[in-house]
Design a protein around this motif. Sequence first.
Motif, PDB file in Angstrom:
ATOM      1  N   ALA A   1     -12.252   7.857 -15.352  1.00 66.67           N
ATOM      2  CA  ALA A   1     -10.921   7.659 -15.921  1.00 66.67           C
ATOM      3  C   ALA A   1     -10.244   6.440 -15.295  1.00 66.67           C
ATOM      4  N   THR A   2     -10.406   6.268 -13.977  1.00 66.22           N
ATOM      5  CA  THR A   2      -9.822   5.112 -13.309  1.00 66.22           C
ATOM      6  C   THR A   2     -10.446   3.817 -13.815  1.00 66.22           C
TER       7      THR A   2
ATOM      8  N   VAL B   1       7.738  -0.707 -11.871  1.00 60.19           N
ATOM      9  CA  VAL B   1       6.546  -0.929 -12.692  1.00 60.19           C
ATOM     10  C   VAL B   1       6.713  -0.321 -14.085  1.00 60.19           C
ATOM     11  N   ILE B   2       7.028   0.968 -14.145  1.00 60.05           N
ATOM     12  CA  ILE B   2       7.174   1.606 -15.454  1.00 60.05           C
ATOM     13  C   ILE B   2       8.365   1.026 -16.216  1.00 60.05           C
TER      14      ILE B   2
ATOM     15  N   PHE C   1      -0.614   1.943 -23.236  1.00 58.68           N
ATOM     16  CA  PHE C   1      -0.491   1.575 -21.833  1.00 58.68           C
ATOM     17  C   PHE C   1       0.643   2.336 -21.160  1.00 58.68           C
ATOM     18  N   ASN C   2       1.783   2.416 -21.810  1.00 57.59           N
ATOM     19  CA  ASN C   2       2.912   3.141 -21.213  1.00 57.59           C
ATOM     20  C   ASN C   2       2.662   4.638 -21.163  1.00 57.59           C
ATOM     21  N   GLY C   3       1.942   5.154 -22.145  1.00 56.44           N
ATOM     22  CA  GLY C   3       1.583   6.568 -22.083  1.00 56.44           C
ATOM     23  C   GLY C   3       0.718   6.880 -20.879  1.00 56.44           C
ATOM     24  N   LEU C   4      -0.225   5.978 -20.585  1.00 53.70           N
ATOM     25  CA  LEU C   4      -1.083   6.165 -19.420  1.00 53.70           C
ATOM     26  C   LEU C   4      -0.296   6.042 -18.117  1.00 53.70           C
TER      27      LEU C   4
ATOM     28  N   LEU D   1       0.134   8.936 -15.254  1.00 53.36           N
ATOM     29  CA  LEU D   1      -0.076   8.734 -13.823  1.00 53.36           C
ATOM     30  C   LEU D   1       1.115   9.231 -13.011  1.00 53.36           C
ATOM     31  N   LEU D   2       2.313   8.971 -13.500  1.00 52.20           N
ATOM     32  CA  LEU D   2       3.512   9.423 -12.792  1.00 52.20           C
ATOM     33  C   LEU D   2       3.546  10.949 -12.701  1.00 52.20           C
ATOM     34  N   CYS D   3       3.157  11.621 -13.764  1.00 53.11           N
ATOM     35  CA  CYS D   3       3.113  13.084 -13.735  1.00 53.11           C
ATOM     36  C   CYS D   3       2.109  13.569 -12.691  1.00 53.11           C
TER      37      CYS D   3
END
Length: 414
Positions: A241-242, A310-311, A331-334, A338-340
């Motif tokens: 995934a990374t 960043v976000i 991209f923003n969904g990913l 990550l934040l979650c």
Amino acid sequence: DLNGIVMAEFDSQGRKLKHISAFLKWWFPVDTDWSQLLDETPFPHVNDIFESLLYAVLMTLVRYYVLDPLVFRPLAMKMLPAKVTQRVRDAWAKKRLCEEVPEEAEATLEAAFAKNSKPSLRERAALRKKLDVKGSAIDVWFRANRRRHRAFVAVRKFTESAWRLVGYTSLISFGFWVMSDKPWLIKDTRFCWTGYPLEAMGDGVRYYYLLQLGYYFHLVIAQLVEERKKDFWEMFVHHLATITLVLFSYLTNFVRIGTLVLLVHDISDPIMEAAKLANYSQLGAVPDVMFAIFAVVFGTSRLYVYPKYVIYSAMYESLAEVGYFRSWYIFNGLLILLLCLHCFWFYLILRMVVQFVRHGTIKKDARSDTADDSDDDTSATAAVDDDGDDDGDAAGVAAAARSPVRKRRSKRAD
């Protein structure tokens, strides 16, 4: 037209895809001048992936054939507790585990141990009868072999953390050096989107990105060549995934904002690995202090800097410069996903901190190794916790605050 652009991407010999324009044109803003992406300019190329794979192979060779045998393993033998290193030396010297067990029976016991390191009473009784061994010699042999196996696990974990400390420290140092004069880091994050997607990529940024990608490819290779752990598939999916995220941001030329994501995520990792090494070496209160520092840096970088700068830049400043486009949503969904994950990991860290403050101990991680760590042996090797990739894996940091457990248990007979 589209067909002409696609055909232009293939050379006459191998018809090999060289640039990202036609391959990823669906992802870019609709008003992009595609002809500019066909020029020999420093944009991400699909075939750069092969360069990152080369870096991964070189890292693997350097780690296993240079650093592990010449640096990390000798250092582990000096830093780990004497009880652990003595068991390793006994194994190297082929010292027998139990004198009451006939030498010719050890091959059978080793085969049984490989299948089950903690056989049941019935299984041990069957082995006694089969090998004609009296008394508790079989029990003593299995217990001693578990301890010896854990000693080798402790050495391996030390060398793994030492390698990751070197890797993360090198990457974060190189990243800050490369980014030291970049305006989107030192001035304003809006520079991440100036001229997107026709932003030229400098050599330093390119090497930084490809080295990061190569490092994660190396982690996958390491998983495949090392002894398989019980969390193999979880960490394998994590690494893939990374790699997917890094590749997506690279090939869609989200490189500037991507470098910020990498820096924010990497800054706490060296502290975590250093805390593990201090814990494995039983350096008193040092692991506890480093764990506290790690918790602060992790929370600050991933729950404050990451969303605020960043976000925010990826979601709002990009719209002012570029507007909406397909990859913007992905991209923003990913990034939000990550934040979650960071919130969940930080919750685990805080739970460890609260447990340590209340009870002075941290329970063993649910994550386990190939060795059975629940044996009655409570020496330092039993306290060594498993780690995996650690890219923010809060479960892996529990090892850094376990010294009070060791101190209270060290008086127990081994």
